[in-house]
Design a protein around this motif. Sequence first.
Motif, PDB file in Angstrom:
ATOM      1  N   GLU A   1     -38.031  39.156 -36.172  1.00 18.57           N
ATOM      2  CA  GLU A   1     -38.342  37.769 -36.501  1.00 18.57           C
ATOM      3  C   GLU A   1     -37.112  37.132 -37.108  1.00 18.57           C
ATOM      4  O   GLU A   1     -36.332  37.792 -37.765  1.00 18.57           O
ATOM      5  CB  GLU A   1     -39.461  37.727 -37.535  1.00 18.57           C
ATOM      6  CG  GLU A   1     -40.816  37.814 -36.925  1.00 18.57           C
ATOM      7  CD  GLU A   1     -41.843  37.147 -37.803  1.00 18.57           C
ATOM      8  OE1 GLU A   1     -43.004  37.153 -37.414  1.00 18.57           O
ATOM      9  OE2 GLU A   1     -41.467  36.625 -38.870  1.00 18.57           O
TER      10      GLU A   1
ATOM     11  N   ASP B   1     -45.441  23.208 -35.805  1.00 16.29           N
ATOM     12  CA  ASP B   1     -45.179  24.078 -36.937  1.00 16.29           C
ATOM     13  C   ASP B   1     -44.546  23.372 -38.125  1.00 16.29           C
ATOM     14  O   ASP B   1     -44.402  23.971 -39.181  1.00 16.29           O
ATOM     15  CB  ASP B   1     -44.215  25.203 -36.507  1.00 16.29           C
ATOM     16  CG  ASP B   1     -44.935  26.238 -35.678  1.00 16.29           C
ATOM     17  OD1 ASP B   1     -44.280  26.878 -34.842  1.00 16.29           O
ATOM     18  OD2 ASP B   1     -46.141  26.407 -35.879  1.00 16.29           O
TER      19      ASP B   1
ATOM     20  N   ILE C   1     -34.337  33.762 -27.237  1.00 17.04           N
ATOM     21  CA  ILE C   1     -35.625  33.159 -27.600  1.00 17.04           C
ATOM     22  C   ILE C   1     -35.631  31.691 -27.204  1.00 17.04           C
ATOM     23  O   ILE C   1     -34.726  30.940 -27.558  1.00 17.04           O
ATOM     24  CB  ILE C   1     -35.853  33.267 -29.126  1.00 17.04           C
ATOM     25  CG1 ILE C   1     -35.847  34.728 -29.533  1.00 17.04           C
ATOM     26  CG2 ILE C   1     -37.158  32.620 -29.520  1.00 17.04           C
ATOM     27  CD1 ILE C   1     -37.002  35.513 -29.002  1.00 17.04           C
ATOM     28  N   LYS C   2     -36.667  31.293 -26.517  1.00 14.46           N
ATOM     29  CA  LYS C   2     -36.768  29.887 -26.113  1.00 14.46           C
ATOM     30  C   LYS C   2     -37.770  29.186 -27.007  1.00 14.46           C
ATOM     31  O   LYS C   2     -38.771  28.668 -26.555  1.00 14.46           O
ATOM     32  CB  LYS C   2     -37.239  29.792 -24.653  1.00 14.46           C
ATOM     33  CG  LYS C   2     -36.350  30.475 -23.683  1.00 14.46           C
ATOM     34  CD  LYS C   2     -35.058  29.730 -23.527  1.00 14.46           C
ATOM     35  CE  LYS C   2     -34.132  30.460 -22.554  1.00 14.46           C
ATOM     36  NZ  LYS C   2     -32.731  30.189 -22.803  1.00 14.46           N
ATOM     37  N   ASP C   3     -37.490  29.219 -28.306  1.00 12.32           N
ATOM     38  CA  ASP C   3     -38.418  28.627 -29.246  1.00 12.32           C
ATOM     39  C   ASP C   3     -37.769  27.385 -29.834  1.00 12.32           C
ATOM     40  O   ASP C   3     -36.715  27.467 -30.454  1.00 12.32           O
ATOM     41  CB  ASP C   3     -38.724  29.648 -30.353  1.00 12.32           C
ATOM     42  CG  ASP C   3     -39.764  29.145 -31.316  1.00 12.32           C
ATOM     43  OD1 ASP C   3     -40.322  28.053 -31.060  1.00 12.32           O
ATOM     44  OD2 ASP C   3     -40.025  29.830 -32.302  1.00 12.32           O
ATOM     45  N   GLU C   4     -38.409  26.262 -29.642  1.00 11.52           N
ATOM     46  CA  GLU C   4     -37.766  25.020 -30.083  1.00 11.52           C
ATOM     47  C   GLU C   4     -37.625  24.966 -31.593  1.00 11.52           C
ATOM     48  O   GLU C   4     -36.690  24.382 -32.120  1.00 11.52           O
ATOM     49  CB  GLU C   4     -38.594  23.837 -29.593  1.00 11.52           C
ATOM     50  CG  GLU C   4     -37.832  22.539 -29.673  1.00 11.52           C
ATOM     51  CD  GLU C   4     -38.725  21.339 -29.390  1.00 11.52           C
ATOM     52  OE1 GLU C   4     -39.694  21.512 -28.619  1.00 11.52           O
ATOM     53  OE2 GLU C   4     -38.463  20.274 -29.953  1.00 11.52           O
ATOM     54  N   SER C   5     -38.588  25.583 -32.288  1.00 14.80           N
ATOM     55  CA  SER C   5     -38.562  25.429 -33.741  1.00 14.80           C
ATOM     56  C   SER C   5     -37.334  26.049 -34.374  1.00 14.80           C
ATOM     57  O   SER C   5     -36.822  25.534 -35.373  1.00 14.80           O
ATOM     58  CB  SER C   5     -39.832  26.009 -34.373  1.00 14.80           C
ATOM     59  OG  SER C   5     -40.018  27.319 -33.941  1.00 14.80           O
TER      60      SER C   5
END
Lengths: 285, 714
Positions: free
Chosen positions: B354, A118, B375-379
Motif C-alpha cells: 500500500e 475518497d 497502479i492506475k489509481d487517480e487518488s
Amino acid sequence: DPQRTAFLLRKQWTLYSVTPMYRFSGAHLRDYARLLSAFIAAEKQKGLAVEVGVELDIKVAVSNLPDLKGSDQDQAAILVQLSSRSSAFQKISEEKLIWSGWFCCVSGDDFSQNLPEDFTCLPLFLANGAECYTSIVGSWFQKTFDCCFRRLAISPLHLSWMAAMWTGCKVDKSASAVELVFSVPRLPQPLDISYAIHPEDAKALWATVQKTPGEITQEEVDVFMDCLYSHFHRHFKIHLSATKLVKVSTAVASAHCEGIIKFLQSQYLTGVLMLLTELAISQIQ
Amino acid sequence: SEKMKRRQSSKTQKQPLQVHYKNQTDLSSWQKGGRIDPEKSVQNNQSPNNQKNDSKQDSLEQALSYFEKVQDHVSLKKNNVNNVLQKHLTTVESIALQRGLPPEGFDVLLNVALSGKLADTVNTRLLKSLIPASVIPETSVVSSVSWFCVGKCSGNIQLLFLRWLITMFDFIDHKEQLHALYGFFFSFLQDEKMCPYVCHLLYLLTRKESVKPFRIRRLLDLQVKMGMQSHLQALLSLYKLFCPELVTITLPGKMKTFFKNSDGPWKAAINAVRRRKHENFPVSQPLFLGTAQPRSRKRKWNTQLVIPASSTNKNNLKDDKEKNHVDLYSTNESFPVEQLQTFSQLLQNICHLEFPSQMGSVLTNPLLLHYMNCIKDESIYLRLYYWMGQTLQEECTWCVADNNQYEEEFKDFLETVYKTECFLQEGFSSCEEFLYKSLPLWDGFCCRSQILRLVSWIPLSSFSEMKSHLYDPLAQLFFTSSLYFKCSVLESLKQLLQNWLNWHVINLDSESDSQFHSLNTTLSGLVNVVAELIHFVGWISTVALRLENNSTFLLYFILDFYETVCDVYLRYSLPLLIMPPAGVFYPALLSMDSVSLNQLCYIMYRYRTNLVAAKENELSKKKILQFKFSSQTYQEYNQYIIAMVGCLWTSSAFQKDVHPQGLQMNDELLKKTTVQEFKTSFNIVYHPAMMGYAILFLQQAWPDDTAFNFSLIK
C-alpha cells in the motif's frame, strides 16, 4: 441555530487552507479523537511541544458542526477540541478548554464536486489556542490524511472587499465603529495608522456607492475606499492609498492580513465563512 | 599497542591513491624544466598537510599510551617529568577542541581521570577535554562508572563526571548496560551535592521498567528531607507519567525549568567541533531510499521537504463489525512500506503493498516510484499533486518573503523533483503550474539550473497557453541576461522539445488509453504546439545572435536545437518540418569557425533526407507517415541550399541568392572589396571557417612553400 455556534464568536481564529483529505470519514470521529490523543501523549513524551514536568492530561474531542454549511453538497464542519484535565488540588477534575480548531467548507461546490469519492473537501481551517497544539494537531492530520496546511494570508485587496461588504450589513444592536488599520512601510520606526469611522456614516457612504443591493463590484469597492482615503487626506494630508491596509474591524467581523479573523455576529457567520472558503480554495488550486 | 598499529597501517594505505591524483595535476615538474622524479616532487608538494595530520595522530597516540601507563601521584608542577605530562595533556586538549577525540581514547582518559592517580587539576582538564569526534563507546562509560562508584577521585571530580555524562548522553552509542546501572545511580541520590545531577541523569535514563514503588518512596522521603526541590519533582512527574497508578501524590502544576543547564564547559567545544566537521566534510545527502532520518525543519510544522515513508494506520479505523469477523484465511496483511528495501521485495509483495500515508515520501524512493507506475489509481496522483503544488508554492524562495535564507533546501527539493521526473520519464502537472506561477517573478538567478531543468519536463498539452505562461516570461529574462543564461535556456528548450517528441512516439506505439495521459488532441493540435515552440526558439535565437554578435558558443546551442528539429519527421514520426530562420542560417553559413559550418551542413543534409522521404511516402501512397509538406517548405529549403552551394562550391554566393535577408550583392559592390577575381574567390577554399584546413592542406601538399597560395587548391 445560533446558540450552538455561539462559542465560535468573539474568539481570535488563525486561518489555514487545507488540501482535500484522503479517506477521512465522518463516522469515525471518536476513533480519530482516540488516535489524536495518543499522538499528543507521544509528542509530549518527546518533550517537543509541552514543557515536561507540567502535569497535563489532555483530552481530545472531535465532533460535527452540521450548521456551518452553505449548501447541501458541503461537507459538515468538523470541530476538534483539546481540554486539559488537571486534578491538582481538587477532588473533582476540572476540564479547561485549552485549544480548539475546526475545518469547514461553505459553498465550495465548484471545487468539491470535481474531487473523487475518497477525498473530503474541508478547505478552511481555523485554530484558536497555543501554536504548539496547532502544530501537533495539524501534523497528525497531515500524516493521517495526506493533506497540506498553509497559513492563509488576506491581501489588502480582499480586506477592502470585506470592509465594503460588512459595512453594508444590517446589525441589530448598536454597531461598533468601522476601523481600518494601515501600516506605513519603510520608516525607521514602524507606524500604524488607525482610521475609525462612525458606523452610520460608513453605512450611508456605502449606500450611495452600491448600485444593486446584493451585488458588489470591484469598482464600487474602489470608489468606497477612495472616498475614505480622500476624506482622510483632506484632514491629515496623508495618502492612505500608499500605505498597506492590514486590518479591518466592523460590527460583523474583524480580519487581519496575517490571516486572523474574529466573528462578532452569528447571523453573518456563514457569509463570512463563504468568503474565507473562497480564499482558501484559491490558495489550493 | 595493537590498536595503534592497526590505525597506522590504515593510514599508509590511503597514500597511494593520493599519489596518483597528484601526478596528474602536478605541473611543477614541467616548470622546473627537464624531468624530475615524479615521486620526489609529489612528496614535496604533498607532505605539509598530510604530515601535520599524521603527526597529530601520532602525538595523540603517544599521549594515550602515556596516560595508560602513568604511575600514581604525578603532579603537574614540579620536576622534568611533568613537562611530559604537560605536553601530553595539552596534546589531548588541543586535539579534542579541534576535531574531538576518537572513540578509542575515552577508555584510557576516563579511567585515568576517575581513578585519582593524578591531581585534581589534571583530572579536571582531562574531563573538560572529553569531546567526542563521533561516538562514545558504552564500555568506556561503564568502566568509568565503576571508578565513580569506588570513589577514589575527589567529590568535585565526581560532580564534573556526572555533568559530563549528562551533556554527552546522546553521544553514547549503546545504552543497554547503562540502563542496567540505574540502581547504582539511584543510590547516589542521598548525596546532597550530587542529587540534582543524579536526578537529571536518572531523568534521561528512566524507562517504564525503572519505576518501582521503593524508588518512589525513596524520592518522597528525600523530598520530605530536602523540601520541594524542582529536580526531585521533575523525576517524580516523569515516574507519574509512566505509571500514574503508582504515584498518587499530587504535584503542583505549571512548573518551569527544573534542571539547570549543565552543558557548561563542553557546549562551546561541541559546537566548534561540529562546525569544523561540516566545513571539511559535506553534509551527507539523505539516502535515496527514504528510510533515512529527515532533516526536520523547525521553522514551520506544516511543510516538510523530505518525508519518510510510513504506512497508513488502517487497523484502528476499521468498523467494529469488521473486527468481530475474523478471517483465518485472509491475507489482509499489507506489507509495511518501511520494510521495503529491495526490488525483489517489491516484486514479491506487489499485491500486498500500500502506498505510504503521505504521498510526498515517494519522491526519494525509487521502489515506490516503480510501484506508482503500475497502479492506475487517480487518488495517488491527486494526493501527490496537492502535496507537491502546496510545498512548491510555500517554499518558493522568491515568491514568499522571508524564504531567501532557505534557498539551499529549496534548491535540493527542486533537484529531487527533477530527478523523480527523469525517473518516471514524465513531468508533474503541479510542477508545471508552479513554473507558470513563479516564472513571471523569477530573477533568473535563484536556483537557475534547477528551474531550467524543470522547464524541460513541462508536459505536452494541447491547449496552448504556453505563450503567455512560459514564452513571455522566459523571453523577458532571455533578452536581458548573460550569454550563459541564454545558452542554458536554449539547452533546456531543446530538452523540452525532445521530451515532447519522445512522448509523442511512445503514445503512438502504446495501445492503452490511459485516462491520465490522454490529451483529447488531434494530431494537428500536437503539431501546432510543437511548431509554436520551434518558432519561438527561432525568434529568440535570431535576436540573441545579434545581441551576442554571432557568438560561436551561442550558435552551437542554437544549431544543436535545429539538429533535433530537422529530423522530427523521420525520427519522431511527427509530420512537421520547419526551416531555421534566416537570422540563424546566414550567421551559421558565414561563421568564422568550422564547427558551426559543419553542423549547418549536417542539418541541411538531414532536412533533405526528411523532405525526400516525405515526397516518397506521398507518392507511394503509404498510409503511414503520409503527409504532404507544403510547397512553401520546399521552396524555402531550395533557397537556402542554393545559397549554401553558391557560397561553398560554385563561387556564385552573391549572385544567386534571392532571399530578402540573403547574400545577394551586385558586382559594383563586390568590386569595391578590391578582391581580385571576385567571381571565383568566394568559395569553400577561401571561407574563413575553413582557413585552418586550407592551410593544413597546403602545408601537407607543399611543405616547403611558406607563401600560402590558396589558388593552388581546386
